[in-house]
Design an enzyme around this catalytic site. Structure first.
Site, PDB file in Angstrom:
ATOM      1  CB  SER A   1      -4.235  -6.819   7.459  1.00 54.64           C
ATOM      2  OG  SER A   1      -3.476  -5.679   7.784  1.00 54.64           O
TER       3      SER A   1
ATOM      4  CG  ASP B   1      -2.088  -0.963   1.064  1.00 54.48           C
ATOM      5  OD1 ASP B   1      -1.883  -2.024   0.452  1.00 54.48           O
ATOM      6  OD2 ASP B   1      -3.187  -0.668   1.557  1.00 54.48           O
TER       7      ASP B   1
ATOM      8  NE  ARG C   1      -0.993   2.621  13.747  1.00 56.54           N
ATOM      9  CZ  ARG C   1      -0.218   1.618  13.386  1.00 56.54           C
ATOM     10  NH1 ARG C   1       1.041   1.576  13.798  1.00 56.54           N
ATOM     11  NH2 ARG C   1      -0.665   0.650  12.622  1.00 56.54           N
TER      12      ARG C   1
ATOM     13  CG  ASP D   1      -3.945   2.382  12.540  1.00 59.12           C
ATOM     14  OD1 ASP D   1      -4.047   2.545  13.766  1.00 59.12           O
ATOM     15  OD2 ASP D   1      -3.408   1.386  12.026  1.00 59.12           O
TER      16      ASP D   1
END
Length: 407
Positions: A179, A15, A94, A123
């Protein structure tokens, strides 16, 4: 006219590699940024890949120790969970990633930052709330919410075709149709074949923990020492290994937890955007630390402080999960948590065995436990006759309620 600079949070995967090339095609000068927070990654290969695609430079930042001391430990000393179960492995990382990204953008004079989070997940919220909180003037390019990008890439097939067209190497195979997000605290497995909550997660998916059934048949005993709610030492009582450095300590807990099958969780949770999702998590060291910290509080924390702290812990878990790390309410709650952890000192002794971190003993110089008061065999310090009035006073409202019900 010089190109506008953008700092891309780059993972080296399909990605963000496609996004890097796409941003270049849109006329931006792209700087790739990778945060080393303990994930299993070949950073040199990722750097080479980003430069080959066309990045002007690649920043690889080792933030493992900061991740442990400034993010993991503060959240764990608060006993924060999301929905009573999830140890927040992805969510805690994050804001740290975003913080360094904004620092790099400021140093470069970049007007834009970009990320590869989808428009359905958590996210995107965590990154972008952090960006705006740290630099209100920053501009964000979020391709998975961009109409042109969405029109060009409707799924994985389009991404792979684009990568092939532009000579972008990929590692996508049918062997991992799901994922993953990996860091020092945990690894998550989701999406793909795991999107069906009725589908049992195969053993082959787990990568950070031994299955409890295959864990050693002999338990290992460890001691964790706390100071103000923070772990400052871990000792393996079986072989004498001692760790005091924060990063080494946490890595050792991960090693012990992994070997003994500790820290697995399979749950359906509520994303902030309103969608339910299924996640399979492995948090070996964090699970041990969570169990030990709760145990030392049992002997060293006042009852009423604990009740208030538990109320705030649930809210803290929501704030971290939803991306409000850099918020005034977060500062307020963390200040209260710091106060609650004063004198949460001492040692917890745990037995690690087949998926469980089991506290078996604890000592504390600030213990509130009074053995004489608690003992069934020692009379001193407490007049048991006083309990009669205590019970009668607490029974008044119960008796009043029963009279009304009977009428």
């Amino acid at each position: 006219m010089s190109k506008q600079k953008v700092v891309l949070a780059y993972s080296g995967g399909l990605d963000t590699s496609v996004i890097l090339k796409w941003l270049l095609e849109q006329g931006y000068e792209v700087f790739a940024y990778m945060a080393d927070i303990g994930q299993q990654e070949d950073f040199d290969a990722a750097r080479e890949k980003a430069l080959k695609i066309g990045a002007s430079d690649v920043f690889i930042e080792d933030m493992r120790k900061e991740f442990v001391t400034d993010y993991i430990f503060p959240v764990f000393k608060a006993n924060a969970l999301y929905e009573g179960r999830y140890l927040l492995g992805t969510a805690i990382a994050r804001p740290l990633i975003a913080k360094k990204q904004i620092e790099i953008a400021n140093n470069l004079g970049a007007v834009y930052v970009s990320h590869g989070a989808t428009g359905k997940g958590n996210d995107q919220v965590r990154f972008e709330l952090s960006y705006y909180a740290l630099n209100p003037k920053i501009k964000i390019i979020s391709p998975w919410k961009n109409k042109d990008f969405l029109a060009a890439f409707k799924g994985r097939t389009d991404l792979l075709a684009y990568a092939e067209k532009h000579g972008i190497p990929t590692k996508q195979t049918a062997s991992k149709p799901y994922s993953e997000d990996d860091n020092l605290l945990h690894i998550s497995h989701e999406a793909g074949i795991l999107e069906d909550p009725a589908h049992e997660c195969e053993e082959s998916i787990y990568s950070h923990t031994t299955s409890p059934e295959n864990a050693p048949d002999t338990p290992v005993r460890i001691r964790i020492r706390f100071k103000d709610g923070i772990p400052v030492e871990v000792e393996n009582l079986t072989d004498g290994t001692v760790k005091t450095d924060a990063l080494e300590l946490f890595e050792y807990l991960n090693q012990m937890g992994s070997e003994h099958g500790i820290g697995r969780l399979d749950m359906v949770e509520n994303r902030f955007v309103g969608i339910k999702s299924r996640g399979v998590y492995e948090t070996p060291g964090g699970s041990i630390l969570h169990a030990a910290h709760k145990d030392i509080e049992g002997v060293a924390m006042d009852r009423e402080v604990m009740r208030l702290r538990d109320m705030l812990a649930a809210k803290l878990g929501e704030l971290v999960y939803n991306g409000f790390w850099f918020s005034p309410e977060m500062e307020f709650i963390m200040t209260a948590m710091d106060k609650s952890q004063e004198l949460i000192d001492g040692d917890v002794f745990l037995k690690l065995y087949k998926g469980t971190a089991y506290p078996v003993a604890r000592t504390s110089p600030s213990s509130l436990y009074n053995q004489e008061l608690s003992s069934m065999d020692i009379e001193g310090g407490y007049n048991q006759e006083d309990a009669e009035g205590f019970i009668r006073i607490n029974a008044i409202r119960l008796m009043a309620h029963r009279r009304i019900v009977n009428q």
